[in-house]
Design a protein around this motif. Sequence first.
Motif, PDB file in Angstrom:
ATOM      1  N   THR A  21       0.711  -1.353  -0.176  1.00  0.00           N
ATOM      2  CA  THR A  21       0.012   0.047  -0.050  1.00  0.00           C
ATOM      3  C   THR A  21       0.650   1.247  -0.372  1.00  0.00           C
ATOM      4  O   THR A  21       1.977   1.042   0.270  1.00  0.00           O
ATOM      5  CB  THR A  21      -0.692  -0.128   0.442  1.00  0.00           C
ATOM      6  OG1 THR A  21      -0.129  -0.082   2.383  1.00  0.00           O
ATOM      7  CG2 THR A  21      -1.688  -0.819   1.199  1.00  0.00           C
ATOM      8  N   PHE A  51     -10.062   1.103  -2.651  1.00  0.00           N
ATOM      9  CA  PHE A  51      -8.349   0.472  -2.163  1.00  0.00           C
ATOM     10  C   PHE A  51      -8.064   0.780  -1.054  1.00  0.00           C
ATOM     11  O   PHE A  51      -7.100   2.217  -0.953  1.00  0.00           O
ATOM     12  CB  PHE A  51      -7.590   1.456  -3.445  1.00  0.00           C
ATOM     13  CG  PHE A  51      -8.211   1.418  -5.043  1.00  0.00           C
ATOM     14  CD1 PHE A  51      -7.988  -0.222  -5.390  1.00  0.00           C
ATOM     15  CD2 PHE A  51      -9.292   1.862  -5.657  1.00  0.00           C
ATOM     16  CE1 PHE A  51      -7.931  -0.667  -6.692  1.00  0.00           C
ATOM     17  CE2 PHE A  51      -9.731   1.689  -7.296  1.00  0.00           C
ATOM     18  CZ  PHE A  51      -8.987   0.288  -7.195  1.00  0.00           C
ATOM     19  N   GLY A  53      -6.524   0.251   1.949  1.00  0.00           N
ATOM     20  CA  GLY A  53      -4.886   0.122   2.506  1.00  0.00           C
ATOM     21  C   GLY A  53      -5.392   0.576   3.742  1.00  0.00           C
ATOM     22  O   GLY A  53      -6.230  -0.710   4.649  1.00  0.00           O
ATOM     23  N   GLU A  73     -11.239  -3.542   0.174  1.00  0.00           N
ATOM     24  CA  GLU A  73      -9.913  -3.543   0.169  1.00  0.00           C
ATOM     25  C   GLU A  73      -9.843  -5.308   0.096  1.00  0.00           C
ATOM     26  O   GLU A  73     -10.580  -6.052   0.324  1.00  0.00           O
ATOM     27  CB  GLU A  73      -8.637  -3.173   0.971  1.00  0.00           C
ATOM     28  CG  GLU A  73      -7.834  -3.036   0.849  1.00  0.00           C
ATOM     29  CD  GLU A  73      -6.402  -2.976   0.178  1.00  0.00           C
ATOM     30  OE1 GLU A  73      -6.386  -3.949  -1.016  1.00  0.00           O
ATOM     31  OE2 GLU A  73      -6.616  -2.035  -0.140  1.00  0.00           O
ATOM     32  N   LYS A  99     -13.685  -7.101   2.274  1.00  0.00           N
ATOM     33  CA  LYS A  99     -12.792  -7.877   1.449  1.00  0.00           C
ATOM     34  C   LYS A  99     -13.148  -7.937   0.272  1.00  0.00           C
ATOM     35  O   LYS A  99     -13.666  -8.704   0.008  1.00  0.00           O
ATOM     36  CB  LYS A  99     -12.013  -8.776   2.405  1.00  0.00           C
ATOM     37  CG  LYS A  99     -11.292  -9.563   1.569  1.00  0.00           C
ATOM     38  CD  LYS A  99     -10.677 -10.788   1.954  1.00  0.00           C
ATOM     39  CE  LYS A  99      -9.493 -11.231   1.344  1.00  0.00           C
ATOM     40  NZ  LYS A  99      -9.740 -11.378  -0.057  1.00  0.00           N
TER      41      LYS A  99
END
Length: 197
Positions: A21, A51, A53, A73, A99
Amino acid sequence: MTRIIAGRWGGRRLAVPPRGTRPTTDRVREAVFSRLDHGDHLRGARVLDLFAGSGALGFEALSRGAAHATLVEADARAVGVLRSNARDLSAGADARVVKERVRPFLSRGDEPWDVILLDPPYDIAPSELAAVLAGVGERLAPDGVAVLEWASRAGAAPWPASLVPVASKAYGETAIHYARRAAPELADDADGGSVEP
């Protein structure tokens, strides 16, 4: 480690995934959230952090008054860090960690988001980024704002016709691009502008 800059969790530290990341710097986050605060985009907002992180963007939004943040993520290690950070902040139901890859997530459901924050890998394939941004255009609320963190060397953000670029600013190797929903009659011919998001 990184930290939340302001709001109810100001000064609290966040764990960062060990690799894979690129945490947004404090300077860039302060600039982004000052602009969002100034436009009153955060108070009571439903925020989508793509995204995610470490979740620094989504948790900063919650700290500054957003009502809810969903943090998406795909990397399992990063998801573990996200969930740990949410627990450490006692974010409770205000934060949802998902997820999943970004494109499938955007293709499901139809709820609108007031603020969509994107910090994709700089090496993401152009076709993948274009598909993600098209999905963002479909999920952004009519008065919402999308914020893309991207490599400054890459030039203009590849916004789809459904999103109108309203501002961009470079911070060294990083550039921040802002966009809003295009009016329906303009969706086929969106141009850039200088309007504050």
